[in-house]
Design a protein around this motif. Structure first.
Motif, PDB file in Angstrom:
ATOM      1  N   SER A 120       0.841  -1.199   0.000  1.00 19.95           N
ATOM      2  CA  SER A 120       0.000   0.000   0.000  1.00 19.95           C
ATOM      3  C   SER A 120       0.875   1.248   0.000  1.00 19.95           C
ATOM      4  CB  SER A 120      -0.913   0.008   1.230  1.00 19.95           C
ATOM      5  OG  SER A 120      -0.156  -0.007   2.430  1.00 19.95           O
ATOM      6  N   LEU A 123      -1.856   7.897  -1.628  1.00 26.76           N
ATOM      7  CA  LEU A 123      -2.096   8.566  -2.908  1.00 26.76           C
ATOM      8  C   LEU A 123      -1.384   9.904  -2.992  1.00 26.76           C
ATOM      9  CD1 LEU A 123      -5.883   7.824  -3.470  1.00 26.76           C
ATOM     10  CD2 LEU A 123      -3.959   6.882  -4.732  1.00 26.76           C
ATOM     11  N   ASP A 154      -6.421   6.881   2.404  1.00 24.96           N
ATOM     12  CA  ASP A 154      -6.568   6.763   0.945  1.00 24.96           C
ATOM     13  C   ASP A 154      -5.240   6.280   0.370  1.00 24.96           C
ATOM     14  OD1 ASP A 154      -9.148   7.666   1.094  1.00 24.96           O
ATOM     15  OD2 ASP A 154      -8.582   9.769   0.895  1.00 24.96           O
ATOM     16  N   ARG A 156      -3.179   3.552  -2.642  1.00 29.76           N
ATOM     17  CA  ARG A 156      -3.214   2.735  -3.842  1.00 29.76           C
ATOM     18  C   ARG A 156      -2.305   1.531  -3.593  1.00 29.76           C
ATOM     19  NH1 ARG A 156       0.507   5.758  -8.428  1.00 29.76           N
ATOM     20  NH2 ARG A 156       2.445   5.876  -7.213  1.00 29.76           N
ATOM     21  N   ARG A 158       0.344  -1.292  -4.879  1.00 26.94           N
ATOM     22  CA  ARG A 158       1.349  -1.713  -5.840  1.00 26.94           C
ATOM     23  C   ARG A 158       1.474  -3.226  -5.764  1.00 26.94           C
ATOM     24  NH1 ARG A 158       7.139  -1.942  -5.643  1.00 26.94           N
ATOM     25  NH2 ARG A 158       7.060  -1.120  -3.512  1.00 26.94           N
ATOM     26  N   TYR A 229       0.061  -1.456 -10.705  1.00 20.53           N
ATOM     27  CA  TYR A 229      -0.835  -0.873  -9.705  1.00 20.53           C
ATOM     28  C   TYR A 229      -2.261  -1.341  -9.969  1.00 20.53           C
ATOM     29  CZ  TYR A 229       2.928   2.256  -8.286  1.00 20.53           C
ATOM     30  OH  TYR A 229       4.109   2.756  -7.820  1.00 20.53           O
ATOM     31  N   ASN A 232      -7.933   0.734  -9.145  1.00 18.93           N
ATOM     32  CA  ASN A 232      -9.134   1.070  -8.370  1.00 18.93           C
ATOM     33  C   ASN A 232      -9.156   2.537  -7.984  1.00 18.93           C
ATOM     34  OD1 ASN A 232      -6.973   0.915  -6.631  1.00 18.93           O
ATOM     35  ND2 ASN A 232      -8.144   0.047  -4.939  1.00 18.93           N
ATOM     36  N   TYR A 233      -8.388   3.364  -8.659  1.00 20.52           N
ATOM     37  CA  TYR A 233      -8.396   4.802  -8.408  1.00 20.52           C
ATOM     38  C   TYR A 233      -8.140   5.517  -9.730  1.00 20.52           C
ATOM     39  CZ  TYR A 233      -3.313   4.857  -8.864  1.00 20.52           C
ATOM     40  OH  TYR A 233      -2.033   4.751  -9.349  1.00 20.52           O
ATOM     41  N   GLU A 234      -8.402   6.814  -9.726  1.00 22.02           N
ATOM     42  CA  GLU A 234      -8.208   7.616 -10.927  1.00 22.02           C
ATOM     43  C   GLU A 234      -7.493   8.897 -10.546  1.00 22.02           C
ATOM     44  OE1 GLU A 234     -10.828   9.790 -14.481  1.00 22.02           O
ATOM     45  OE2 GLU A 234     -11.801   8.676 -12.867  1.00 22.02           O
ATOM     46  N   GLU A 235      -6.404   9.180 -11.230  1.00 22.20           N
ATOM     47  CA  GLU A 235      -5.642  10.396 -10.971  1.00 22.20           C
ATOM     48  C   GLU A 235      -6.238  11.566 -11.754  1.00 22.20           C
ATOM     49  OE1 GLU A 235      -1.566   9.807 -11.795  1.00 22.20           O
ATOM     50  OE2 GLU A 235      -1.257   8.288 -10.241  1.00 22.20           O
TER      51      GLU A 235
END
Length: 239
Positions: A120, A123, A154, A156, A158, A229, A232-235
């Motif tokens: 983990s 972000l 929060d 992301r 790896r 990665y 499940n997230y968006e930059e």
């Protein structure tokens, strides 16, 4: 003619005294009646005030009970909210079983994994550099000496995939499959060619003698480590 009063003075004085006493009795009776009336009204008023005080005391006790219950509920709510915050920080918000199933789906028949690792990262740390200076990789099955601290909040994830493949082409194909999968993104491989020794039973040997006659063969493989990665997230670029 001159009127002659034959009544003696003591008689007149007695009559005046009786009239005066009668007036005093009347005044005293009126005062006594007023006092009785005032006492009666005051007693009723006091009884009414006492009853109101009793009702107010009952309400005060009821209000204190409500306040105590409210304080207890507020403390419980605060404790539950703290637990919810802790759970939200610890919760990875990923379906590990689904991710492992997707990894099993994209792994080809000519690829063998020796380690799958989830790390983990916060972000806020920004993009992590994937340039590791060359094609050197860790030895398959190597254990790490110290555990890294777990990021909370929060984060992301790896994913590090370590193993061996039949050739570098299989590693490239695996990277393509990872990039095409909706579960992963930013896949970066590191690999090197290596030779391993494989012990196998000699061909055309009866099963009863296979445990006695074994041959050692050298096999050329590609050791690799792929870092990607979870998607499940968006930059979002906020400029």
């Amino acid at each position: 003619m001159k009127e002659i009063d034959f009544l003696p003075e003591w008689h007149k004085e007695g009559r005046r005294r009786r009239v005066h006493m009668r007036r005093q009795y009347i005044v005293l009776a009126a005062f006594f009646f007023a006092m009785v009336t005032y006492n009666t009204i005051a007693a009723r008023r006091i009884a009414s005030v006492n009853a109101e005080l009793n009702r107010l005391d009952d309400r005060r006790y009821w209000a204190e009970t409500i306040l105590r219950e409210y304080d207890a509920v507020s403390k419980q709510l605060g404790a539950h909210q703290a637990k919810v915050v802790s759970i939200e920080q610890v919760d990875a918000r990923i379906d590990v079983a689904a991710v492992l199933a997707e990894i099993s789906h994209v792994i080809g028949d000519l690829v063998v994994l020796s380690r799958v690792e989830f790390l983990s990262e916060p972000l806020s740390a920004g993009p992590r550099s994937t340039d590791r200076g060359g094609s050197a990789v860790r030895a398959a099955g190597a254990s790490r000496s110290a555990a890294k601290p777990v990021s909370l909040g929060d984060v992301r994830f790896r994913v590090a995939l370590t193993g061996i493949a039949a050739s570098s082409a299989e590693v490239g194909a695996l990277v393509c499959r990872l990039e095409d999968s909706p579960y992963f993104q930013q896949a970066h491989p590191l690999f090197r060619e290596n030779t391993i020794q494989v012990t196998a039973a000699a061909p055309q040997t009866p099963p009863a003698q296979q445990t006695q006659r074994k041959e050692t063969q050298s096999v050329n493989v590609t050791e690799f480590e792929i870092v990607c990665y979870l998607a499940n997230y968006e930059e979002i670029d906020r400029r």
